[in-house]
Scaffold this motif. Structure first.
Motif, PDB file in Angstrom:
ATOM      1  N   UNK A   4     -16.853  18.084 -44.046  1.00  0.00           N
ATOM      2  CA  UNK A   4     -16.574  18.845 -45.231  1.00  0.00           C
ATOM      3  C   UNK A   4     -17.486  19.758 -46.313  1.00  0.00           C
ATOM      4  N   UNK A   5     -18.818  18.710 -45.891  1.00  0.00           N
ATOM      5  CA  UNK A   5     -19.790  20.007 -46.408  1.00  0.00           C
ATOM      6  C   UNK A   5     -19.855  20.130 -47.630  1.00  0.00           C
ATOM      7  N   UNK A   6     -20.527  20.814 -48.277  1.00  0.00           N
ATOM      8  CA  UNK A   6     -20.821  20.971 -50.206  1.00  0.00           C
ATOM      9  C   UNK A   6     -19.228  20.799 -50.840  1.00  0.00           C
ATOM     10  N   UNK A   7     -19.111  19.960 -52.197  1.00  0.00           N
ATOM     11  CA  UNK A   7     -17.665  20.401 -52.899  1.00  0.00           C
ATOM     12  C   UNK A   7     -17.249  19.698 -52.200  1.00  0.00           C
ATOM     13  N   UNK A   8     -16.182  19.805 -51.615  1.00  0.00           N
ATOM     14  CA  UNK A   8     -15.088  19.591 -51.091  1.00  0.00           C
ATOM     15  C   UNK A   8     -14.957  17.949 -50.659  1.00  0.00           C
ATOM     16  N   UNK A   9     -14.011  18.048 -51.401  1.00  0.00           N
ATOM     17  CA  UNK A   9     -13.369  16.332 -51.384  1.00  0.00           C
ATOM     18  C   UNK A   9     -12.489  15.823 -50.399  1.00  0.00           C
ATOM     19  N   UNK A  45     -16.830   8.124 -46.216  1.00  0.00           N
ATOM     20  CA  UNK A  45     -17.823   9.024 -46.239  1.00  0.00           C
ATOM     21  C   UNK A  45     -18.546   9.393 -45.014  1.00  0.00           C
ATOM     22  N   UNK A  46     -17.784   8.690 -43.610  1.00  0.00           N
ATOM     23  CA  UNK A  46     -17.813   9.215 -42.259  1.00  0.00           C
ATOM     24  C   UNK A  46     -17.539  10.341 -42.224  1.00  0.00           C
ATOM     25  N   UNK A  47     -16.936  11.107 -43.220  1.00  0.00           N
ATOM     26  CA  UNK A  47     -15.983  12.312 -43.020  1.00  0.00           C
ATOM     27  C   UNK A  47     -16.492  13.553 -43.399  1.00  0.00           C
ATOM     28  N   UNK A  48     -17.497  12.885 -44.688  1.00  0.00           N
ATOM     29  CA  UNK A  48     -18.754  14.078 -45.774  1.00  0.00           C
ATOM     30  C   UNK A  48     -19.757  14.819 -44.621  1.00  0.00           C
ATOM     31  N   UNK A  49     -19.855  14.401 -43.489  1.00  0.00           N
ATOM     32  CA  UNK A  49     -20.310  15.874 -43.702  1.00  0.00           C
ATOM     33  C   UNK A  49     -19.972  16.896 -42.617  1.00  0.00           C
ATOM     34  N   UNK A  84     -12.909   3.573 -48.101  1.00  0.00           N
ATOM     35  CA  UNK A  84     -13.824   4.540 -48.535  1.00  0.00           C
ATOM     36  C   UNK A  84     -14.623   5.055 -48.530  1.00  0.00           C
TER      37      UNK A  84
END
Ligand SMILES: Nc1ncnc2c1ncn2[C@@H]1O[C@H](COP(=O)(O)OP(=O)(O)OP(=O)(O)O)[C@@H](O)[C@H]1O
Ligand SMILES: [Mg+2]
Lengths: 305, 317
Positions: free
Chosen positions: A105-110, A99-103, A95
Motif C-alpha cells: 500500500x505504501x505510505x498513508x493509503x488505507x 498488515x501483510x498488505x501494508x508494504x 486485521x
C-alpha cells in the motif's frame, strides 16, 4: 544462472561484544524448502533478523535476488517467532493478516476492500477463515501461528523466512502448514524455515543450513544432514542422532521398531527444543507429554540407558 | 456554584479555555493510546517531569513568560532526558524502568530547585510559574489556549493520517521494519508527539499529573473494545471529558488546581470501565466465572447421578 534468492557472505552479528554469528556464508537455490537447524541460542533467529535488516550487522553482506535487501524487500515475506509480539494488542485476526498488505500500500493509503478480500483468502488457506473477527489474544497458540503465516502469505512474496512456524502446533496443523509450504514451492517460491524437530527434517526439507554460532554446513538434506554434521552442530551430546539421520522413512520404522521408538523420538526432541511439536508423538503413537522441563534434563542421563 | 458555572459559560474567554481543554483531552487520549500500547506509559511521566527544568531555564534566560518559549525549553530538556535514559540502559546494567525512575526524579529535583530560586527572585511572583506544577487552566491567556488547541489538533490529524503506520509499529515493529517501513523514524515521531502532548498540556494540567491525562483515558478505553480504531476514538472522548470536567470544576471552585481534578475525572471513568465494561470488566468476569462454575457443577452432579445408577444396575465393577 547466477541469481540466487539468498546469498549470505561472511555475515557477522554481535549483540554486545561477543559475536553471536561469525562469518556465516551460504547460498540458497531457488524454489526449495530449506530448514535452518541448530540448538537454542545458535543464532537462527538472529540470522533471520540480520538478513532482513532488523538488526545491525558487524560485517559481511546479504544479497536477495542479487540485490540488497532494501531493493528487493517486496519479494520477501517474514513470519516472526510468535513470542515476538504482545497478543493482547487490540486487533483481530483479519486485521493482522491485512498488515501483510501494508508494504504494497505504501505510505498513508488505507487498506480497503481489495486488501480485505486478499486477507480473507489467506486466512482461508491456513484454515482460519472462521476466526477472522476473533480478538487475537483469544486464539490458541497454534491459531496465532497460523495467523502469522496467513499474514506472510498476504505479502505475496517469492522468498519467505519463517521462524519456528511449527512451534506449539498440533500434528494436523503441522501437516497442513507443510503442505502449504510445498504448495508455495510448487509455485517456484523459496521458503526458509527455522525448525527444531530433527525427526521430520528429511521428510520436510530439500536443503538444510546447520548453525551453531557459525555455519556448520549447508547444502542438500541428503548430503548435509549427517550424523557427523549434527554432532558438530549440537555438540557431542547426542549419541542417538544417528537414528534420526539413518531412518529414511521415519514413521514406518518407528511403528515397526516398537519398544525403542519412544526413546529415540525423545532424544531427537531433546536435541532440539522440548515440546516444540507433537508430530513425533502422533507418528509414533506414543504419548509424550509436552513438558518444558525436558530440555533441562541432562542429556547424558538419557543416552546412558 | 450553579450561578458561577453559568457565568463561566457566558464568558467568552472561558469558552475558549473549555474548547482548548477539550482539544487537549482528545489529543492526549489519542496519542496516549499509542504510548500505552507501546508500553511507554512511564516514559510519558518521565518526559513530563523532565519538562520542568526546561521551562525554568527558558524563563531564567529570557525573563519572560511565553508558552512558545516554554515549549521549546521543555522539548529540549525532554529530549535530553530521553537520551539520558537510552545512555543509562545502554552503558550500564540498569534496566529501563529504573533508568526512567532515576531520570524522572533527577530532572524533577532540578526543576523544583530552579523554580524555588525563580520564586525568590525579583520578578518571580508575576511569572506564575508555580501554576505549572499542578496546572491552572483558568489562568491561561487567550494566546496560550490558542496554541494548546492548535497543537492538539495537529497531533490528532497526524495520528489520523499515519494511523496504519502507527498501528503496525506499535504491534510488530520487527515485521514493519522487514516490510520497509521507516520504523525508527515513526518511533521517533511517536515519541516526539508524546513529548509535545505532554508539554502542551502542562499549563492546563501541570507537570506532576499531565501523564495521567495521556495514559488513563487509553487504559480505560482499552476495556471497552478490541479494535484499535475504536479504542483511539474512545480514549479521545474520555480525555476530552476529563479535560473539560477538570477545567470546569477547578474554575468554579476557587483556587483548586486543574490537574488533580482532571485526573480524578479521568480516574472515575477508569473505575467505571474497569468495573462495568463488557467482557473485560470486573462484573462481567465475575459473572462469567460464576456461570461456568454453575454449569460445570450441574454437569458433574448429572454425571455422578448417572454413575450411581450404573453401579446400582451393574453391581460391582
Ligand atoms: N536482543 C538481544 N540482546 C542480546 N543478546 C541476544 C539478543 N537476542 C539474542 N541474543 C543472544 O544471541 C544468541 C542467539 O540468539 P537467537 O535468538 O538467534 O537464537 P536461536 O537460534 O533463535 O534460538 P532459539 O532456538 O531458542 O530460538 C543467544 O545466545 C542469545 O542469548
Ligand atoms: Mg529463535
Amino acid at each position: 544462472m547466477g541469481i540466487y534468492p539468498l546469498e549470505v557472505d561472511n555475515l557477522t552479528v554481535a549483540y554486545q561484544k561477543k559475536p553471536v554469528l561469525s562469518s556465516v556464508s551460504f547460498r540458497i537455490p531457488s524454489g526449495k524448502l530449506i530448514g535452518v537447524l541448530g540448538p537454542n541460542g545458535a543464532g537462527k533467529s538472529t540470522m533471520l533478523k540480520a538478513v532482513l535488516g532488523l538488526i545491525p550487522t558487524v560485517g559481511g553482506s546479504v544479497k536477495i535476488f542479487g540485490q540488497s535487501y532494501k531493493e528487493s524487500r517486496k519479494k520477501v515475506g517474514y513470519v516472526p517467532q510468535r513470542e515476538s509480539v504482545d497478543w493482547d494488542f487490540p486487533t483481530n485476526a483479519l486485521d493482522v493478516v491485512m498488515m501483510g498488505r501494508y508494504g504494497h500500500l505504501g505510505w498513508f493509503r488505507r487498506p480497503g476492500a481489495k486488501e480485505r478480500r486478499i486477507a480473507m483468502e489467506c486466512l482461508a488457506k491456513v484454515g482460519m477463515a472462521d476466526f477472522a473477527g476473533r480478538q487475537i489474544s483469544q486464539l490458541s497458540g497454534g491459531q496465532q501461528q497460523r495467523v502469522f503465516l496467513a499474514r506472510a502469505l498476504a505479502q505475496n512474496a517469492t522468498l519467505y523466512f519463517m521462524d519456528e512456524p511449527f512451534a506449539g502446533v498440533d500434528a494436523t496443523t503441522e501437516k497442513a502448514i507443510i503442505s502449504l509450504l510445498h504448495e508455495l514451492r510448487e509455485q517456484g517460491k523459496t521458503v526458509l524455515v527455522v525448525h527444531h524437530d530433527l525427526s521430520t527434517v528429511k521428510e520436510y526439507f530439500d536443503e538444510v543450513v546447520l548453525l551453531n554460532g557459525k555455519l556448520v554446513a549447508a547444502g542438500s538434506t541428503e548430503e548435509t544432514f549427517t550424523t557427523a554434521n549434527l554432532q558438530k552442530t549440537y555438540g557431542g551430546r547426542i549419541a542417538m542422532l544417528q537414528d534420526v539421520t539413518n531412518a529414511s522413512d521415519r514413521s514406518d520404522e518407528a511403528e515397526v521398531s516398537g519398544e525403542s521408538s519412544p526413546r529415540r523420538s525423545k532424544t531427537a526432541r531433546r536435541a532440539g527444543k522440548a515440546g516444540k511439536s507433537s508430530m513425533t508423538n502422533a507418528a509414533d503413537g506414543v504419548d509424550i507429554p509436552d513438558e518444558a522441563e525436558g530440555a533441562d534434563v541432562p542429556l547424558g542421563a538419557v543416552s546412558r540407558t | 456554584m450553579m450561578s458561577s458555572l453559568l457565568g463561566w459559560f457566558a464568558d467568552p474567554n472561558m469558552q475558549w479555555i473549555l474548547m482548548g481543554s477539550l482539544l487537549l483531552g482528545i489529543g492526549s487520549g489519542v496519542i496516549g493510546s499509542f504510548t500505552y500500547l507501546r508500553k511507554q506509559s512511564l516514559m510519558g511521566d518521565a518526559l513530563a517531569h523532565a519538562a520542568l527544568p526546561g521551562i525554568c531555564i527558558a524563563f531564567m534566560l529570557m525573563g519572560v513568560k511565553s508558552i512558545g518559549l516554554f515549549m521549546l525549553g521543555s522539548i529540549i530538556s525532554g529530549m535530553i532526558a530521553t537520551f539520558g535514559i537510552h545512555a543509562i540502559t545502554r552503558y550500564s546494567r540498569i534496566k529501563q524502568d529504573a533508568a526512567l525512575g532515576i531520570i524522572l526524579s533527577v530532572f524533577f529535583g532540578i526543576g523544583v530547585v530552579l523554580m524555588t530560586k525563580i520564586q525568590h527572585s525579583g520578578n518571580g511572583n508575576q511569572s506564575g510559574l508555580d501554576k505549572y506544577m499542578f496546572g491552572q487552566a483558568a489562568s491561561m491567556m487567550k494566546s496560550d489556549v490558542y496554541m494548546m488547541g492548535v497543537v492538539s489538533l495537529l497531533l490528532i490529524i497526524v495520528c489520523f493520517i499515519l494511523f496504519k503506520e502507527f498501528k503496525l509499529v506499535s504491534f510488530d515493529p520487527g515485521f514493519a521494519r522487514g516490510m520497509g517501513m521507516k520504523v525508527g523514524l515513526l518511533e521517533q515521531l511517536l515519541l516526539f508527539m508524546t513529548v509535545v502532548a505532554v508539554v502542551v498540556g502542562i499549563q492546563a494540567v501541570g507537570v506532576v499529573l499531565v501523564a495521567a491525562l495521556l495514559i488513563t483515558p487509553a487504559v480505560s478505553a482499552r476495556y471497552w473494545t478490541d479494535s484499535l480504531g475504536v479504542m483511539v476514538v474512545l480514549a479521545g472522548f474520555i480525555g476530552a471529558f476529563s479535560g473539560v470536567t477538570g477545567t470546569l470544576i477547578s474554575g468554579t471552585l476557587s483556587n483548586l488546581p486543574t490537574g488533580p481534578v482532571t485526573v480524578l475525572a479521568a480516574t472515575s471513568l477508569f473505575l467505571v470501565s474497569a468495573i462495568f465494561a463488557p467482557n473485560r470488566g470486573l462484573v462481567a468476569k465475575v459473572w462469567r466465572r460464576a456461570r461456568t462454575r454453575q454449569q460445570i457443577q450441574q454437569s458433574q452432579s448429572l454425571e455422578m447421578a448417572q454413575q450411581r445408577s450404573r453401579t446400582v444396575e451393574g453391581g460391582l465393577d
